[in-house]
Design a protein around this motif. Structure first.
Motif, short mmCIF file in Angstrom:
data_model
loop_
_atom_site.label_atom_id
_atom_site.label_comp_id
_atom_site.label_asym_id
_atom_site.label_seq_id
_atom_site.Cartn_x
_atom_site.Cartn_y
_atom_site.Cartn_z
N LEU A 86 -13.82 -15.46 73.54
CA LEU A 86 -13.65 -16.67 73.39
C LEU A 86 -13.17 -17.28 74.48
CD1 LEU A 86 -11.77 -16.38 69.92
CD2 LEU A 86 -14.00 -17.36 70.28
N TYR A 89 -16.55 -17.78 76.47
CA TYR A 89 -16.99 -19.09 76.02
C TYR A 89 -16.76 -20.26 76.59
CZ TYR A 89 -19.46 -16.74 71.79
OH TYR A 89 -20.31 -16.06 71.03
N ALA A 90 -15.38 -20.25 76.70
CA ALA A 90 -14.82 -21.61 77.34
C ALA A 90 -15.14 -21.86 78.69
CB ALA A 90 -13.34 -21.38 77.18
N TRP A 157 -15.45 -29.43 74.61
CA TRP A 157 -15.53 -28.15 73.81
C TRP A 157 -15.00 -27.12 74.44
CZ3 TRP A 157 -18.45 -24.17 75.05
CH2 TRP A 157 -19.67 -24.23 76.27
N ARG A 158 -15.20 -26.91 75.53
CA ARG A 158 -14.60 -25.84 76.28
C ARG A 158 -13.10 -25.73 76.31
NH1 ARG A 158 -18.39 -23.71 79.81
NH2 ARG A 158 -20.32 -24.83 80.36
N TYR A 161 -12.31 -24.20 72.61
CA TYR A 161 -12.43 -23.04 72.92
C TYR A 161 -11.14 -22.13 73.38
CZ TYR A 161 -16.51 -21.45 70.38
OH TYR A 161 -17.79 -21.40 69.64
#
Length: 393
Positions: A86, A89-90, A157-158, A161
């Protein structure tokens, strides 16, 4: 159940909240990811597909790993792996790095899912199994609710996350405590020798009931994940639903699933697991037809969530009643990890189709998936009869 056992139950419940948040938030964040990397519905499905290798490794290794190092250590490794995915992802500067991190996410979720389901199934309590999966639903509804709210406040959105990674990271602390303080309930090895675990896994892979249950859960999880991942895009991009309403409609879907799992134990106690699943699948088909044919209403999504609720935990609950006791850890580890493949493969295929035919095709494609679940369930009822329909309330 002795008081100390509830510590392990609490850890299990939080772990399922964590994986629910990790998976549930993606659907709302998907349009932002599409825009950030200039992707199409087809190319973004690489993120789902990359998780497959992680799920496969989890399917093969979960029972063997728990046998060798103990459940708590396996869950600690899985929690660290999922949290790391995760974070990547960020911060991933390029799309292919985020895709590669999907393998870690699949591995972490697959090991947690298999380990926790085996742990709870061994408690012998259908209510606890239902509540466990209700807590997944809690996480899965919190994921889109959190993402929708933070997006509405202008958060990238980052950063969202990173918040999700922080929530999931608490699982690391819980499992570390279980390892350091030698919490017996989670540190007892499932079998005494690796050879026993390998033999059980081989037997499980040769047992038709295990294979069919695995395929059933693969299709089920694919259906559940497809709704979670694509419903927001269908509502907001294809049907013109305002973004906030579309986001909270996905939250309502997960809320329906959570409520259904909280009451699942009562349904099983009254009707038995078989009839509970019959009722659930019938209700699922009704909800899916409504979502497809009546696009301007939003009630079908929570109804679908409620209908889906009992299918996964009831199938897991029935496994110890369909196979030999010595085979149960390997069987549950296998079917839950294989089921996770559905979360990657089926939304991916639907994304490819939607890229050509439009997002509005997705509600229609949900119906054949539900019919497959029904057919596999009825096969198990006929060819893999259970030992009894008694349950502990």
């Amino acid at each position: 159940m002795i008081a100390s056992a509830w510590i392990g139950i609490a850890l299990a419940f939080y772990a399922f909240i964590a994986i629910g948040i990790a998976e549930g938030g993606l659907g709302v964040l998907l349009p932002s990811i599409l825009a950030a990397y200039n992707l199409t519905p087809a190319t973004v499905t690489l993120l789902f597909l990359s998780q497959v290798s992680g799920y496969v490794v989890a399917a093969i290794s979960s029972s063997l790993l728990a046998s060798r190092i103990g459940l708590a250590r396996m869950l600690l490794i899985a929690s660290m792996t999922l949290t790391s995915a995760l974070v990547i992802y960020a911060i991933a500067p390029r799309w292919h790095i985020m895709v590669a991190a999907g393998t870690l996410l699949g591995l972490g979720i697959g090991l947690i899912d298999a380990g926790i389901n085996t742990y709870i199934a061994n408690q012998g309590n259908a209510n606890v199994m239902g509540v466990l999966h209700a807590f997944y639903g809690v996480g899965a509804l919190l994921g889109p609710a959190l993402a929708t709210t933070l997006l509405a406040f202008g958060m990238d959105w980052r950063r969202i996350y990173l918040h999700i990674a922080g929530i999931v990271g608490i699982t690391i602390l819980g499992m570390l405590w279980a390892v350091v303080f030698d919490y017996k309930s989670m540190n007892t090895r499932v079998t005494t020798q690796d050879a026993d675990a390998k033999t059980s896994l081989k037997l499980a892979l040769r047992t038709p009931a295990v294979l069919v249950a695995g395929i059933l859960l693969l299709v089920y999880v694919g259906t559940e994940a497809s709704l979670g991942n694509w419903a927001y895009s269908v509502q907001s991009l294809s049907r013109g639903t305002p973004e906030v309403i579309a986001g909270y409609s996905v939250t309502a879907y997960w809320l329906g699933l959570t409520i259904g799992r909280l009451v699942m134990g009562r349904f099983v106690a009254r009707l038995g697991a078989i009839r509970t699943m019959d009722f659930s699948i019938g209700l699922l088909l009704a909800g899916l037809f409504a979502w497809w044919l009546l696009p301007n209403q939003l009630l079908s999504l929570p109804l679908i969530g409620f209908a889906l609720a009992a299918i996964f935990p009831a199938t897991i609950w029935l496994i110890p009643r369909r196979v030999a006791t010595t085979m149960v850890p390997a069987a549950i580890g296998f079917v839950t990890s294989v089921a996770s493949l559905g979360a990657a493969t089926i939304p991916t295929v639907l994304g490819w189709i939607a890229d050509q035919a439009g997002l509005e095709i997705i509600p229609m494609l949900m119906i054949p998936l539900a019919l497959i679940v029904l057919a596999l369930h009825r096969w198990l009822v006929r060819y893999a009869p259970i030992k009894n329909e008694q349950t502990t309330a």
